[in-house]
Design an enzyme around this catalytic site. Structure first.
Site, PDB file in Angstrom:
ATOM      1  N   HIS A 459       0.818  -1.207   0.000  1.00  0.00           N
ATOM      2  CA  HIS A 459       0.000   0.000   0.000  1.00  0.00           C
ATOM      3  C   HIS A 459       0.852   1.259   0.000  1.00  0.00           C
ATOM      4  CE1 HIS A 459      -4.084  -1.760   1.343  1.00  0.00           C
ATOM      5  NE2 HIS A 459      -4.025  -1.532   0.058  1.00  0.00           N
ATOM      6  N   GLU A 696      -0.679 -14.747 -22.349  1.00  0.00           N
ATOM      7  CA  GLU A 696       0.296 -14.679 -21.260  1.00  0.00           C
ATOM      8  C   GLU A 696       0.874 -16.038 -20.926  1.00  0.00           C
ATOM      9  OE1 GLU A 696      -1.539 -12.932 -17.787  1.00  0.00           O
ATOM     10  OE2 GLU A 696      -3.383 -14.051 -18.064  1.00  0.00           O
ATOM     11  N   ASP A 720       3.198 -12.183 -17.078  1.00  0.00           N
ATOM     12  CA  ASP A 720       3.150 -13.648 -16.988  1.00  0.00           C
ATOM     13  C   ASP A 720       3.835 -14.305 -18.180  1.00  0.00           C
ATOM     14  OD1 ASP A 720       1.964 -14.441 -14.544  1.00  0.00           O
ATOM     15  OD2 ASP A 720       0.108 -13.507 -15.222  1.00  0.00           O
ATOM     16  N   CYS A 767      -0.958  -5.298 -22.354  1.00  0.00           N
ATOM     17  CA  CYS A 767      -1.387  -4.689 -21.083  1.00  0.00           C
ATOM     18  C   CYS A 767      -0.441  -5.048 -19.947  1.00  0.00           C
ATOM     19  CB  CYS A 767      -2.817  -5.106 -20.738  1.00  0.00           C
ATOM     20  SG  CYS A 767      -2.971  -6.877 -20.448  1.00  0.00           S
TER      21      CYS A 767
HETATM   22  C1  PEP Z   1       0.329  -9.806 -17.163  1.00  0.00           C
HETATM   23  O1  PEP Z   1       0.531 -10.966 -16.793  1.00  0.00           O
HETATM   24  O2  PEP Z   1       1.131  -9.162 -17.871  1.00  0.00           O
HETATM   25  C2  PEP Z   1      -0.902  -9.109 -16.763  1.00  0.00           C
HETATM   26  C3  PEP Z   1      -1.231  -7.938 -17.259  1.00  0.00           C
HETATM   27  O3  PEP Z   1      -1.648  -9.724 -15.800  1.00  0.00           O
HETATM   28  P1  PEP Z   1      -1.304  -9.644 -14.228  1.00  0.00           P
HETATM   29  O4  PEP Z   1      -0.090  -8.784 -14.067  1.00  0.00           O
HETATM   30  O5  PEP Z   1      -2.505  -9.077 -13.567  1.00  0.00           O
HETATM   31  O6  PEP Z   1      -1.058 -11.081 -13.923  1.00  0.00           O
HETATM   32 MG    MG Z   2      -1.129 -12.057 -15.886  1.00  0.00          MG
END
Ligand code: PEP
Ligand code: MG
Length: 849
Positions: A459, A696, A720, A767
């Site tokens: 946090h 991913e 990931d 993303c």
């Molecule tokens: C990722 O794996 O890049 C992703 C955007 O998902 P998270 O980071 O939430 O696992």
């Molecule tokens: Mg992910």
């Protein structure tokens, strides 16, 4: 006292082994335990036993308990190189000792100046390591305090099979290791032999030891240039001899260097800091940026608590009143607070009302304990339970509990909180920082934050990022030796804290800060424009969101929508799952804040490494490879159905897109489609919702052509994808520096995804974290990515950067990156491009050592 209990051998701070800047200890190659950062220079016996090993260098000692467990205490890191200087033994090898007897005295000041870390591993040796049932860490300890308990029977060292002597291969080796066979090479020997079917003995001066036994090897007392004989039997005998001889006959590399780069200070008697002028500490970037300023050291506020209570009723009432008072104060501070700070206060409110905490505390009060003692005990128990989950995000919630412990104890003991006062422009240095302490600080005047502990998703890190304060966490115990007023350069771009750097570095940093401030101001002014490359090519820049506050910030920063709403944040830190109505209301609020811009809602990415208490998952050996993402949703279909209905009900229809995490092939998509159609029927929706999948897993990246028949778009989760491609846990602190999405293997999977998606008329977004990394952004676009979803804070910078580049230039960078043979080589290319473009980070790099 039980035979399987260790008491603290030092006064100091007990830390997890992972904080030790030496992979042999941090990776538990020698055994399991804790590391203590000492405050005094005497090491005491943690239990009764016999001195099994005391090297001539006196920097470490091994005790053997009556049940045969070996306990190694290794004072500081790389102290073997001091050759005994600064250490005085109080015992001799073979001597019987009682718990609490002094074992070694050491010159704390001298060591502080000479070695990279004073963290002293206290380990139960053995392979497999004895199983710990209790471990006291992340707190101050006094000599004699309970430290470790263990249960497992001791490992049995395999006997050499009959016929071993006759069948054995032998080899003579001259040991080239600078400090002989000490703890680190002994551990590495066992690691080198792992998986080989061979019994290997090391013979020296008439004695021998099993090469897989670290204690046995150390006991031989082998020094540099000594000749040892290696004997091996078994199917892999030759390979085992080769491996072991290779290890012993090569000079030892400086093992800690890869993990912690701490320059040794000049040996001046006046200085107490281990990080001297020009030294640097490496940490984890929690909030990007660069800052220069004097150190403002925040010391932990200790609250003394009496154990016996003064009557059950009186103590119970006192606890209830204190909690009510803290609750009222939290509710008051919630008024008028927005964004991340408001979310944190809300989380604290949920914790202070937690009935389980109260009933456990009342039970202790019923046993005659004081309210303060009981409250502290139940909070500490909960913290231990969270940390035992070995999930970074859960462990970081421990900060909130410590914060609540402090707030209630202050009321109970009638003390007032020491509001940290930090001079304007200073860089705050602390072991850890409580969210309430940061909220209480004048954050507008704080130049930066450096924490010895903590994680990038705590946090405090979220608050620092929201307030735009550069922050580094996990800098390690050495941070706490920095003195008040020391000039610091906090480089939270490269993850380094420069201590008392030279004038040239300071000047460069100050010039860069000024340039960056001007630049950011310009970027914000033009952030609301549609994002286009210099040649007019349209690239969409969206935001990753976890809450309504993020959505509001993202819109202010020019986000063209949301490319990833991590809905799991709605489900964490609560006692029950949000129902359909609550979910719908929250998604609707975020959609409204986005004012018509697209909202990509990812279905729950929970399970495995992100457990939620009210959704117990089966125990898993390897949670990252277990039930998570879409697998959890399909395992608990009712949760998926509720979530789909909540998303479909958001107005206006069509603003929301659905995104599925952790997909591996079309089967999963087809099942979700059936659920989606059912959800549409149930709520009477006819308009089709756009459906996309996260790329991913390497499997999905390789199957894009087939997946494209089932979905409308792809979004690459580089966090990931990198973890699974490189087979490196994304939460592993020792691998963090190597876990780079710019590794050419990951880039090849991204290129393949974009190409296959394009051929079938599908959009490709990114993303994951790479989309927020200015060095990676041009490469991603050059690889064929049309949409980037970034953390809200970097959107103006990403848009401005793209406006300076043509598609052709991006493609050239992508081609060059794909042709490199490592992530480091790709980063080196990026640094050269930055330098040529006069990017801010380049200027500082050129003057640093
Ligand atoms: C990722 O794996 O890049 C992703 C955007 O998902 P998270 O980071 O939430 O696992
Ligand atoms: Mg992910």
């Amino acid at each position: 006292m039980s035979e399987r209990v260790l008491r603290s051998p030092l006064r100091g701070w007990s830390a997890p082994l992972e904080e030790v800047p030496d992979p042999v200890f941090a990776g538990r190659m020698l055994g399991n335990g804790v590391a203590i950062d000492p405050l005094e220079g005497t090491l005491y016996a943690p239990c009764d036993g016999q001195v099994a090993l005391l090297p001539a260098t006196r920097h470490a000692i091994t005790l053997r308990t009556a049940t045969g467990t070996d306990i190694l205490m290794h004072i500081g890191i790389d102290t073997v190189g001091l050759g005994g200087e600064g250490f005085e033994a109080c015992v001799t090898a073979g001597q019987a000792v009682r718990s609490g007897d002094p074992l070694i005295r050491f010159d704390l000041d001298r060591l502080t100046r000479r070695v990279p870390s004073l963290l002293t591993p206290v380990l139960l040796l053995g392979s497999p390591a004895p199983q710990l049932t209790r471990r006291i860490q992340n707190c101050a300890v006094n000599v004699g305090d309970l430290l470790l308990e263990w249960a497992a029977p001791q490992a049995v060292v395999a006997e050499a099979p009959a016929g071993y002597e006759e069948a054995a291969l032998t080899r003579s080796v001259r040991v080239a290791l600078e400090h002989g066979i000490h703890a680190r090479p002994a551990a590495q020997a066992a690691a080198a032999l792992k998986g080989l079917c061979a019994q290997v003995q090391v013979h020296f001066q008439g004695r021998s030891a099993d090469a897989r036994s670290a204690t046995g090897l150390m006991t031989l007392g082998v020094r540099r240039d000594d000749a040892v004989e290696l004997r091996a039997g078994g199917a892999d005998a030759a390979a085992a001899l080769e491996a072991l001889a290779g290890l012993l006959s090569k000079p030892e590399p400086n093992a800690h260097r890869a993990v912690s780069r701490i320059a040794a200070a000049p040996a001046s008697a006046a200085s107490k800091a281990p990080v001297g002028a020009g030294g640097a500490l490496r940490g984890v970037v929690a909030s990007r940026g660069l800052a220069v300023g004097p150190a403002a050291v925040l010391r932990r506020q200790e609250i003394a608590v009496a154990e016996p209570g003064s009557g059950i009723d009186a103590e119970a009432v006192a606890l209830r009143r204190a909690c009510a008072q803290v609750q009222a104060a939290l509710e008051r501070s919630l008024d008028g607070t927005r964004g991340a700070a408001a979310e944190i206060i809300t989380a604290h409110l949920a914790l202070i009302e937690d009935p389980a905490l109260h009933s456990s505390a009342l039970a202790l009060i019923g046993q005659g304990k004081s309210a303060a003692f009981a409250w502290r005990a139940v909070i500490r128990q909960s913290i231990e339970a969270l940390r035992a989950l070995e999930d970074g995000r859960m462990a970081e919630r421990a900060d909130d509990l410590i914060d609540l412990e402090q707030q209630v104890l202050l009321v109970l003991t009638g003390q007032s909180a020491a509001v940290p006062s930090v001079a304007s422009g200073a860089i705050l240095i602390a072991h850890e920082l409580l969210p309430s302490q940061l909220v209480g600080l004048e954050t507008g005047t704080l130049a930066g934050i450096c924490l010895a502990a903590g994680g990038a998703t705590s946090h405090v890190s979220i608050l620092a990022a929201a307030a735009g304060i550069p922050a580094l966490v996990a800098l390690g115990a050495a941070l706490e030796h920095i003195r008040e007023g020391t000039t610091l350069v906090l480089d939270a771009e490269r993850g380094e804290l420069l201590v008392d750097p030279g004038a040239a570095t300071l000047d460069a940093a100050r010039r860069q800060i000024a340039r960056t401030a001007e630049r950011r101001a310009r970027e914000r002014l033009s952030a609301q424009r549609e994002c286009r490359l210099a040649d007019g090519t349209r690239i969409e820049v969206l935001a990753n969101l976890g809450s309504l506050a993020d959505a509001e910030l993202a819109v202010r920063n020019g986000a063209e929508g949301c490319g990833l709403l991590r809905t799991e944040f709605l489900f964490l830190e609560r006692q029950t799952a949000p129902d359909e109505a609550e979910q719908r209301a929250e998604y609707q609020r975020i959609a409204t804040a986005l004012a018509g811009r697209p909202l990509t809602v990812r279905t729950l990415d929970i399970g495995g490494d992100k457990p939620i208490p009210y959704l117990p998952l089966p125990a898993e050996e390897n949670p990252a490879l277990g039930l998570r993402g879409i697998r959890t949703s399909l395992w608990r279909e009712a949760l998926l159905d509720e979530q789909l209905r909540a998303v479909l009900a958001v107005e206006p229809p069509g603003q929301c897109r659905l995104l599925l995490p952790m997909i591996t092939d079309v089967t999963e998509i087809r099942i979700v489609r059936a659920h989606l159609e059912d959800a549409c029927r149930r709520i009477g929706r006819t308009a089709a919702v756009e459906l996309g999948v996260m790329i991913e897993t390497p499997a999905s990246a390789l199957m894009v052509d087939s997946l494209a028949r089932e979905v409308d778009f792809f979004s690459i989760g580089t966090n990931d994808l990198t973890q699974y491609t490189l087979a490196m846990d994304r939460g592993h602190s020792l691998l963090a520096a190597r876990l780079d999405g710019l590794h050419p293997a990951v880039l090849r999977l991204i290129a393949r995804t974009a190409e296959a998606a394009h051929a079938r008329g599908r959009r490709t977004a990114v993303c994951g974290g790479l989309a927020s990394d200015p060095q990676a952004v041009p490469i991603l676009v050059g690889l064929g990515v049309h949409e980037l979803s970034c953390v809200p804070a970097v959107i103006p910078q990403v848009k401005a950067l793209l406006a300076t580049l043509t598609l052709e230039q991006c493609r050239e960078r992508a081609a060059s990156a794909l042709a490199q043979d490592s992530a480091e080589a790709v980063r080196a290319r990026c640094a050269a491009w930055d330098e040529a473009a006069g990017e801010p980070a380049a200027a500082l790099r050129s003057v640093q050592p």
